[in-house]
Design a protein around this motif. Structure first.
Motif, PDB file in Angstrom:
ATOM      1  N   TYR A   1     -83.498 -51.853 -12.458  1.00  0.00           N
ATOM      2  CA  TYR A   1     -84.336 -51.148 -13.418  1.00  0.00           C
ATOM      3  C   TYR A   1     -83.934 -49.684 -13.524  1.00  0.00           C
ATOM      4  O   TYR A   1     -84.545 -48.935 -14.250  1.00  0.00           O
ATOM      5  CB  TYR A   1     -85.811 -51.273 -13.005  1.00  0.00           C
ATOM      6  N   ARG A   2     -82.908 -49.292 -12.769  1.00  0.00           N
ATOM      7  CA  ARG A   2     -82.440 -47.907 -12.836  1.00  0.00           C
ATOM      8  C   ARG A   2     -80.950 -47.888 -12.555  1.00  0.00           C
ATOM      9  O   ARG A   2     -80.480 -48.474 -11.561  1.00  0.00           O
ATOM     10  CB  ARG A   2     -83.176 -47.071 -11.788  1.00  0.00           C
ATOM     11  N   PHE A   3     -80.193 -47.213 -13.432  1.00  0.00           N
ATOM     12  CA  PHE A   3     -78.792 -46.965 -13.139  1.00  0.00           C
ATOM     13  C   PHE A   3     -78.691 -45.795 -12.174  1.00  0.00           C
ATOM     14  O   PHE A   3     -79.389 -44.783 -12.322  1.00  0.00           O
ATOM     15  CB  PHE A   3     -78.027 -46.627 -14.415  1.00  0.00           C
ATOM     16  N   VAL A   4     -77.796 -45.923 -11.201  1.00  0.00           N
ATOM     17  CA  VAL A   4     -77.544 -44.850 -10.245  1.00  0.00           C
ATOM     18  C   VAL A   4     -76.043 -44.635 -10.171  1.00  0.00           C
ATOM     19  O   VAL A   4     -75.263 -45.575  -9.944  1.00  0.00           O
ATOM     20  CB  VAL A   4     -78.107 -45.197  -8.849  1.00  0.00           C
ATOM     21  N   ILE A   5     -75.643 -43.384 -10.362  1.00  0.00           N
ATOM     22  CA  ILE A   5     -74.220 -43.030 -10.354  1.00  0.00           C
ATOM     23  C   ILE A   5     -73.759 -42.776  -8.918  1.00  0.00           C
ATOM     24  O   ILE A   5     -74.376 -41.993  -8.177  1.00  0.00           O
ATOM     25  CB  ILE A   5     -73.972 -41.759 -11.188  1.00  0.00           C
ATOM     26  N   ASP A   6     -72.684 -43.432  -8.530  1.00  0.00           N
ATOM     27  CA  ASP A   6     -72.021 -43.132  -7.261  1.00  0.00           C
ATOM     28  C   ASP A   6     -71.141 -41.918  -7.522  1.00  0.00           C
ATOM     29  O   ASP A   6     -70.083 -42.017  -8.158  1.00  0.00           O
ATOM     30  CB  ASP A   6     -71.196 -44.334  -6.822  1.00  0.00           C
ATOM     31  N   THR A   7     -71.558 -40.762  -7.034  1.00  0.00           N
ATOM     32  CA  THR A   7     -70.866 -39.522  -7.390  1.00  0.00           C
ATOM     33  C   THR A   7     -69.502 -39.394  -6.714  1.00  0.00           C
ATOM     34  O   THR A   7     -68.713 -38.508  -7.082  1.00  0.00           O
ATOM     35  CB  THR A   7     -71.719 -38.292  -7.060  1.00  0.00           C
ATOM     36  N   ALA A   8     -69.198 -40.281  -5.772  1.00  0.00           N
ATOM     37  CA  ALA A   8     -67.842 -40.270  -5.200  1.00  0.00           C
ATOM     38  C   ALA A   8     -66.821 -40.588  -6.266  1.00  0.00           C
ATOM     39  O   ALA A   8     -65.637 -40.213  -6.142  1.00  0.00           O
ATOM     40  CB  ALA A   8     -67.766 -41.276  -4.049  1.00  0.00           C
ATOM     41  N   THR A   9     -67.229 -41.261  -7.334  1.00  0.00           N
ATOM     42  CA  THR A   9     -66.314 -41.624  -8.419  1.00  0.00           C
ATOM     43  C   THR A   9     -66.052 -40.455  -9.371  1.00  0.00           C
ATOM     44  O   THR A   9     -65.273 -40.608 -10.310  1.00  0.00           O
ATOM     45  CB  THR A   9     -66.871 -42.821  -9.207  1.00  0.00           C
ATOM     46  N   LEU A  10     -66.698 -39.317  -9.137  1.00  0.00           N
ATOM     47  CA  LEU A  10     -66.427 -38.130  -9.950  1.00  0.00           C
ATOM     48  C   LEU A  10     -65.137 -37.433  -9.525  1.00  0.00           C
ATOM     49  O   LEU A  10     -64.567 -36.649 -10.283  1.00  0.00           O
ATOM     50  CB  LEU A  10     -67.598 -37.128  -9.847  1.00  0.00           C
ATOM     51  N   ASN A  11     -64.712 -37.688  -8.325  1.00  0.00           N
ATOM     52  CA  ASN A  11     -63.514 -36.987  -7.800  1.00  0.00           C
ATOM     53  C   ASN A  11     -62.229 -37.576  -8.381  1.00  0.00           C
ATOM     54  O   ASN A  11     -62.168 -38.736  -8.735  1.00  0.00           O
ATOM     55  CB  ASN A  11     -63.480 -37.098  -6.271  1.00  0.00           C
TER      56      ASN A  11
ATOM     57  N   TYR B   1     -75.428 -35.035 -12.112  1.00  0.00           N
ATOM     58  CA  TYR B   1     -74.228 -35.833 -12.341  1.00  0.00           C
ATOM     59  C   TYR B   1     -73.040 -34.986 -11.886  1.00  0.00           C
ATOM     60  O   TYR B   1     -72.140 -34.648 -12.651  1.00  0.00           O
ATOM     61  CB  TYR B   1     -74.041 -36.161 -13.818  1.00  0.00           C
ATOM     62  N   SER B   2     -73.013 -34.645 -10.621  1.00  0.00           N
ATOM     63  CA  SER B   2     -72.009 -33.729 -10.098  1.00  0.00           C
ATOM     64  C   SER B   2     -71.826 -33.975  -8.603  1.00  0.00           C
ATOM     65  O   SER B   2     -72.646 -34.640  -7.966  1.00  0.00           O
ATOM     66  CB  SER B   2     -72.423 -32.271 -10.344  1.00  0.00           C
ATOM     67  N   THR B   3     -70.766 -33.410  -8.062  1.00  0.00           N
ATOM     68  CA  THR B   3     -70.474 -33.631  -6.640  1.00  0.00           C
ATOM     69  C   THR B   3     -71.278 -32.723  -5.729  1.00  0.00           C
ATOM     70  O   THR B   3     -71.490 -33.057  -4.562  1.00  0.00           O
ATOM     71  CB  THR B   3     -68.976 -33.429  -6.366  1.00  0.00           C
ATOM     72  N   HIS B   4     -71.729 -31.572  -6.245  1.00  0.00           N
ATOM     73  CA  HIS B   4     -72.464 -30.614  -5.421  1.00  0.00           C
ATOM     74  C   HIS B   4     -73.539 -29.915  -6.248  1.00  0.00           C
ATOM     75  O   HIS B   4     -73.411 -29.786  -7.470  1.00  0.00           O
ATOM     76  CB  HIS B   4     -71.526 -29.546  -4.840  1.00  0.00           C
ATOM     77  N   VAL B   5     -74.578 -29.462  -5.570  1.00  0.00           N
ATOM     78  CA  VAL B   5     -75.606 -28.651  -6.200  1.00  0.00           C
ATOM     79  C   VAL B   5     -76.144 -27.678  -5.164  1.00  0.00           C
ATOM     80  O   VAL B   5     -76.177 -27.986  -3.958  1.00  0.00           O
ATOM     81  CB  VAL B   5     -76.734 -29.545  -6.777  1.00  0.00           C
ATOM     82  N   VAL B   6     -76.536 -26.496  -5.618  1.00  0.00           N
ATOM     83  CA  VAL B   6     -77.136 -25.484  -4.746  1.00  0.00           C
ATOM     84  C   VAL B   6     -78.576 -25.263  -5.193  1.00  0.00           C
ATOM     85  O   VAL B   6     -78.831 -24.977  -6.365  1.00  0.00           O
ATOM     86  CB  VAL B   6     -76.362 -24.145  -4.800  1.00  0.00           C
ATOM     87  N   VAL B   7     -79.509 -25.407  -4.244  1.00  0.00           N
ATOM     88  CA  VAL B   7     -80.939 -25.325  -4.561  1.00  0.00           C
ATOM     89  C   VAL B   7     -81.639 -24.521  -3.474  1.00  0.00           C
ATOM     90  O   VAL B   7     -81.311 -24.649  -2.287  1.00  0.00           O
ATOM     91  CB  VAL B   7     -81.571 -26.731  -4.652  1.00  0.00           C
ATOM     92  N   THR B   8     -82.617 -23.701  -3.871  1.00  0.00           N
ATOM     93  CA  THR B   8     -83.406 -22.986  -2.876  1.00  0.00           C
ATOM     94  C   THR B   8     -84.153 -23.992  -1.999  1.00  0.00           C
ATOM     95  O   THR B   8     -84.618 -25.032  -2.485  1.00  0.00           O
ATOM     96  CB  THR B   8     -84.385 -22.010  -3.544  1.00  0.00           C
ATOM     97  N   GLU B   9     -84.274 -23.693  -0.707  1.00  0.00           N
ATOM     98  CA  GLU B   9     -84.775 -24.687   0.248  1.00  0.00           C
ATOM     99  C   GLU B   9     -86.179 -25.188  -0.081  1.00  0.00           C
ATOM    100  O   GLU B   9     -86.521 -26.343   0.236  1.00  0.00           O
ATOM    101  CB  GLU B   9     -84.757 -24.121   1.671  1.00  0.00           C
ATOM    102  N   ASP B  10     -87.004 -24.380  -0.731  1.00  0.00           N
ATOM    103  CA  ASP B  10     -88.375 -24.792  -1.020  1.00  0.00           C
ATOM    104  C   ASP B  10     -88.457 -25.913  -2.049  1.00  0.00           C
ATOM    105  O   ASP B  10     -89.518 -26.525  -2.218  1.00  0.00           O
ATOM    106  CB  ASP B  10     -89.198 -23.595  -1.509  1.00  0.00           C
ATOM    107  N   PHE B  11     -87.349 -26.188  -2.753  1.00  0.00           N
ATOM    108  CA  PHE B  11     -87.349 -27.247  -3.757  1.00  0.00           C
ATOM    109  C   PHE B  11     -86.408 -28.388  -3.379  1.00  0.00           C
ATOM    110  O   PHE B  11     -86.025 -29.199  -4.217  1.00  0.00           O
ATOM    111  CB  PHE B  11     -87.018 -26.671  -5.132  1.00  0.00           C
ATOM    112  N   VAL B  12     -86.093 -28.452  -2.103  1.00  0.00           N
ATOM    113  CA  VAL B  12     -85.318 -29.558  -1.543  1.00  0.00           C
ATOM    114  C   VAL B  12     -86.278 -30.478  -0.800  1.00  0.00           C
ATOM    115  O   VAL B  12     -87.180 -30.012  -0.099  1.00  0.00           O
ATOM    116  CB  VAL B  12     -84.209 -29.043  -0.601  1.00  0.00           C
ATOM    117  N   LEU B  13     -86.113 -31.780  -0.952  1.00  0.00           N
ATOM    118  CA  LEU B  13     -86.966 -32.778  -0.300  1.00  0.00           C
ATOM    119  C   LEU B  13     -86.200 -33.484   0.801  1.00  0.00           C
ATOM    120  O   LEU B  13     -84.988 -33.686   0.706  1.00  0.00           O
ATOM    121  CB  LEU B  13     -87.446 -33.824  -1.320  1.00  0.00           C
TER     122      LEU B  13
END
Length: 347
Positions: free
Chosen positions: A337-347, A130-142
């Motif tokens: 059946y699933r709520f999805v947050i548009d994270t552009a609205t976090l700014n 629930y954020s505008t950015h995240v940093v993840v090691t490449e092996d756990f990115v899909l």
């Protein structure tokens, strides 16, 4: 470091509110992701409210993340700026135990690192999507394939893989009769995926209120479990039952719906124990099992499968200021059946 806008729970039982968080600097093997959409999972609610144990606050939930690569470390080989990517329920593991080496990072002997609420390698607490950015090691990115819009792809990173993994492992496919218990965030994806695998799919729900949806999603049959005749009519019918509900059930009654050598697999996680009558297992050489998400390779396989079969989640896109209302609606089963947050609205 990267400063990110986010929504966090300040304490157990308190409403989520806006917060600024710091994301770590991009390391050699890291990927900085510009988050576009984040799904709301029922487990987010359990976690931030402290129902699954004590948490460190403020806590940013969210492990159904879809976005665009904004920056990569100098040793990253799998992704480049502009790629469409996702992050699911885990962001690291030891990588050396037998489970990790077998592609089952979710069962890492040394503890997989959850996307939020986990103690990271540097001692900080991981913060979720629930954020505008995240940093993840490449092996756990899909990689999110073309053909899957990012908003409908986000819930696949939890709801999709949570249902795909047991359906694949227990052999859902042509000639198999599969029952899905519950038609919610998990259940609706289970129906879609099982049908795409070629199985004959039945939905078992408390009532017939969602019958039209179940049939539209790919089920051939739909029964109300509050009707006692359902359990009589369907006795010894199914090869596989996937239980997606996070509430107590009379498990033995459902086990009686299995054929000889059938299996019932729990993916819902109720807080209460689920008692089982041993004779319900012994009498039909049946199995009662559980399953938790999937490894990274299997999650990528799921995304590719869903793209091939044009399977996205059924979603309702919301703005960040609707998160607390969405939580209440999830608890009231008021979402299809699933709520999805548009994270552009976090700014």
């Amino acid at each position: 470091m990267t400063l990110a806008k986010a929504y966090a729970a300040p304490a157990a039982g308190e409403a989520l509110r806006p917060i600024d968080i710091e994301r770590r600097s991009v390391g050699a093997h890291d990927v900085l992701i510009d988050v576009k959409f984040a799904g709301i999972c029922h487990s987010d609610i359990h976690t931030v409210r402290g129902e699954w144990g004590e948490q460190s606050y403020p806590l940013v939930p969210g492990h159904e993340i879809a976005g665009i690569v904004a920056e990569v470390g100098n040793a990253v080989t799998k992704y480049k700026v502009g790629d469409r990517v996702g992050v699911g329920c885990m962001v690291n593991s030891c990588g050396t135990c037998d489970y990790c080496e077998a592609g089952d990072e979710q069962y890492c002997r040394n503890g997989m690192l959850g996307t939020y609420g986990a103690v990271d390698r540097d001692g900080s607490i991981t913060q979720g999507g629930y954020s505008t950015h995240v940093v993840v090691t490449e092996d756990f990115v899909l990689s999110i394939p073309e053909g899957l819009d990012l908003d409908v792809a986000a819930p696949l990173l939890c709801a999709g893989i949570t249902t795909f993994s047991p359906l694949q492992r227990w052999g859902a496919g042509p000639g198999k009769k599969v029952a899905i218990v519950g038609l919610g965030g998990l259940g609706h994806m289970a129906v879609k995926i099982a049908a795409a695998m070629g199985a004959e799919v039945t939905v078992l729900s408390q009532s017939l209120s969602k019958q039209a949806d179940g049939l539209r999603l790919g089920a051939q049959h739909y029964y109300a479990t509050k009707d006692p005749e359902t359990f009589e009519k369907l006795a010894s019918s199914f090869d596989l039952i996937i239980n997606t509900v996070s509430a107590p059930l009379n498990i033995s009654s459902y086990l009686d719906l299995l054929r000889v050598d059938g299996a019932m697999v729990n993916v819902g996680a109720p807080a209460e124990p689920l008692p089982v009558n041993a004779m319900a297992l012994i009498g039909g050489r049946r199995s009662f099992a559980g399953s938790m998400i999937g490894g990274i390779a299997e999650t990528q396989q799921m995304l590719d499968f869903c793209a091939q079969h044009h399977l996205g989640a059924d979603i309702e896109v919301i703005s960040a200021d609707q998160i607390n209302e969405a939580y209440d609606r999830v608890l009231a089963s008021d979402v299809r059946y699933r709520f999805v947050i548009d994270t552009a609205t976090l700014n």
